[in-house]
Write an enzyme that holds these catalytic residues in place. Structure first.
Site, PDB file in Angstrom:
ATOM      1  N   GLU A  57       0.498  -1.186   0.183  1.00  0.00           N
ATOM      2  CA  GLU A  57      -0.103  -0.015  -0.025  1.00  0.00           C
ATOM      3  C   GLU A  57       0.696   1.467   0.112  1.00  0.00           C
ATOM      4  OE1 GLU A  57      -3.589   1.685   2.594  1.00  0.00           O
ATOM      5  OE2 GLU A  57      -3.204  -0.735   3.081  1.00  0.00           O
ATOM      6  N   ASP A 106      -5.617   9.932   8.854  1.00  0.00           N
ATOM      7  CA  ASP A 106      -4.105   9.441   9.827  1.00  0.00           C
ATOM      8  C   ASP A 106      -3.445   9.976  11.182  1.00  0.00           C
ATOM      9  OD1 ASP A 106      -2.811   7.882   7.425  1.00  0.00           O
ATOM     10  OD2 ASP A 106      -2.716   9.517   6.477  1.00  0.00           O
TER      11      ASP A 106
END
Lengths: 400, 265
Positions: B49, B60
């Site tokens: 990824e 995040d």
């Protein structure tokens, strides 16, 4: 009859708005949407909101004819909607009360907020204290340094202020951090967003709570001069005070709506916070699609304005829509022009305006000169300038 | 059959689970990214990824935010990320690459331009964190036309109707977010994850990956027992952050080996 009927069920204003968030926030936003739909027309909720606006905020805020300033400018008559006279000194509190009352009904004991200059943080801390809610405010580390008095105010009111060290350490980063808190503490936390941005239903909900400004103004103008103004002028960062005064006027013909963005050092320098006026591209940030200041890679660029409250790279999606359908016009005023208007109002009217509102005042001066003396401009004086005296003193090389 | 499907089929045939590490393109420096990708692939990763750096990574945690900031210092935008994928593909034509990022860099490039360029570079799937399926129908269609998979997140708060909606739009695999929070947050509750993954399985045949809280080999092992893929992000990025130029590749290779062993055990 209200002809204008925006947004759609998923918060779209044409191509703008919407719900652009990670899956982890989708259910929380759905819960909020359902609860807001339930209460937005609920007589008991609206009565409680109206009670607090009257007795806690001191509404209705007056409309004031700035007669000496009008004479000095020499043109159209300038009226001011005095949001600076609200408790906590700005329009922000209208919205924080609405959202905090909703939080209470949703059984959320903890509220969080983002803040730039600190006005929305103070307004959130204020209502949280009044309702006995835990309050956490995220503020960019740079802003914490620049706005020490407001940080202290929030602490006096019992809030926890968390400096945000990521990114540019300003308002947009505070918003990111508040979202991260929310996604982690969804079950007990209500996120009180301070402007008409964010994912649906925030832009609509904040507009609705702020529309008390325009609803009052319409009635007050009728009482004072027997008609509506020719133009309504308000400053636009995220755009909540402007949406608040514009919204009830959208369906009124022949009333020009003019949003004033921050041109900072000048649009040509790139150091500004005027995505609408500078024709920034459309993009996605903070949960909605709107015009955004960004580089060619789609990263958000730093903004500049003398006024922290206008220092935001995006703009509420409904303003983007009103620009596209040409119902509202958007212009920009530089730091210097805003400062000049700030001093003019202080000395001719005995009112110290917020630097944000000074942008709207500066544009009203420009417009008034080109208009007839029987024409009327209504400016939303969104906040008072006591919070800005350090900034202004510094510009004059004065240490307080 | 897409590369992603091929890998999942092969693993299934061998009764194994996929290990999917995450790195942010350009972190710690753009010159390392392609080497890091090869190291990941050779030391146990089944797919990679690759994060597209973004100025405002709202979903995040601090670890991956810092990775984005390090990459942006070197102006690693989406075009450069695709160049890196293309370079990687010159030597590795088997390991699937999933781009993970936010909507704005993709919209800034333009949806059509992006899908064409990503396909040409050798991208296999795209996970756009802030594109819920309702807001990206055109994008899903464009990816499909180009033969790339649309990877979607499912979260502990997604109700049954939402799971239905998402599994019908997704392809490649589903990514179950194991906790309420941002990437790299607190420890995940394995029993809850187990129940949720089981519930999702009743609705789809797509493989299910689990990520967002896999902090160590022990957690990876537990997750591997209940999911088809284990996604490890912040843990890998921390290892990058704590390495010097000299030991970067060896540290990452060692971490991957630990995770691989745990997952295969």
């Amino acid at each position: 009859m209200q002809l204008y009927d925006m947004p759609d069920a998923r918060g779209h204003f044409g191509q703008f708005g919407g719900i652009f968030v990670a899956e982890t926030l989708v259910e929380a936003l759905e819960e909020l949407r359902v609860m807001y739909e339930k209460y937005r027309h609920d007589p008991e909720f609206l009565a409680e909101f109206a009670y607090d606006l009257k007795h806690f905020v001191g509404r209705p805020s007056p409309v004031y004819f700035a007669e000496r300033w009008t004479k000095r400018v020499g043109g159209a008559q300038i009226y001011l909607k005095r949001e600076d006279l609200n408790h906590t000194g700005a329009h922000k509190v209208n919205n924080t009360i609405g959202q905090a009352l909703l939080a209470k009904r949703m059984g959320k004991p903890r509220v969080i907020a983002e803040t730039g200059a600190g006005q929305h943080g103070v307004a959130t801390a204020t209502i949280a204290a009044r309702l006995g809610l835990e309050c956490v405010v995220y503020m960019g580390a740079e802003d914490v340094k620049r706005q020490a008095p407001n940080v202290f105010r929030m602490k006096l009111l019992g809030a926890t202020v968390i400096p945000v060290e990521s990114g540019s350490k300003t308002l947009k980063d505070a918003l990111n951090e508040a979202m991260r808190d929310w996604v982690t503490n969804i079950s007990n936390t209500f996120y009180i967003i301070g402007t008409v941005a964010g994912p649906h239903p925030y832009p609509m909900m904040v507009r609705d709570f702020q529309s008390v400004i325009g609803i009052e103004a319409k009635q007050q103008m009728l009482e004072m001069v027997g008609r509506q103004p020719d133009a309504v002028v308000a400053c636009v960062g995220g755009g909540s005070n402007a949406m608040g005064i514009f919204y009830p006027y959208i369906d009124v013909p022949n009333v020009r709506l003019i949003g004033v963005e921050a041109a900072g050092h000048g649009l040509e320098t790139g150091m500004h916070a005027a995505p609408l006026t500078a024709n920034s591209p459309v993009g996605v940030l903070h949960g909605n699609r709107t015009y955004l200041m960004q580089d060619s890679d789609g990263n958000i660029i730093e903004t500049h304005s003398i006024s922290a409250g206008l220092d935001y790279p995006g703009v509420g999606p409904e303003h983007a829509w009103l620009k596209d359908i040409k119902r509202a016009e958007y212009v920009a005023i530089t730091d210097d022009e805003a400062m000049a208007a700030f001093h003019n109002l202080c000395r001719t009217e005995g009112i110290i305006p917020a630097l944000e509102s000074s942008h709207a005042l500066a544009h009203a001066e420009k417009m008034a000169r080109t208009m007839r003396k029987d024409e009327i401009i209504l400016v939303n004086l969104s906040g008072r300038g006591d919070k800005d005296i350090n900034t202004v003193a510094k510009l004059s090389n004065i240490t307080l | 059959m897409s590369r992603i499907q091929t890998v999942f089929s092969a693993l299934k045939a061998n009764n194994k689970k996929a290990l999917i590490p995450y790195i942010t393109a350009g972190d710690p420096h753009p010159k390392h990214t392609v080497n890091l990708m090869h190291t990941l692939a050779s030391s146990g990763a089944d797919m990679i990824e690759l994060g597209i750096p973004f100025s405002d990574p709202m979903a995040d945690g601090p670890v991956i935010q810092r990775a984005s900031e390090r990459a942006l210092v070197h102006k690693v935008g989406l075009r450069k990320v695709l160049d890196m994928v293309q370079e990687f593909r010159q030597k590795d034509t088997k390991t699937p690459i999933i781009l993970m990022g936010y909507a704005n860099p993709i919209e800034a490039m333009g949806m059509e331009k992006f899908t064409q360029a990503a396909k040409a570079a050798g991208v296999d799937g795209v996970l756009t964190v802030d594109y819920p399926p309702e807001e990206c129908k055109d994008f899903i269609a464009a990816l499909q036309v180009s033969g790339m998979d649309s990877i979607f997140l499912l979260s502990p708060t997604s109700d049954a109707a939402r799971v239905d909606l998402i599994v019908n739009q997704a392809s490649g695999f589903l990514y179950y977010v194991s906790l309420k929070g941002v990437t790299g947050a607190a420890n995940l509750d394995i029993e809850e994850v187990k129940a949720r993954v089981a519930a999702i399985r009743t609705k789809t045949d797509l493989p299910i990956g689990v990520g967002f809280g896999v902090k160590d080999a022990a957690t990876a092992r537990k997750v591997a027992a209940i999911a088809d893929a284990v996604v490890v992000g912040s843990r890998v990025v921390v290892a990058i952050e704590q390495s010097s130029e000299d030991n970067l590749l060896s540290n990452i290779s060692q971490l991957m080996a630990e995770l691989r062993t745990a997952i295969d055990a």
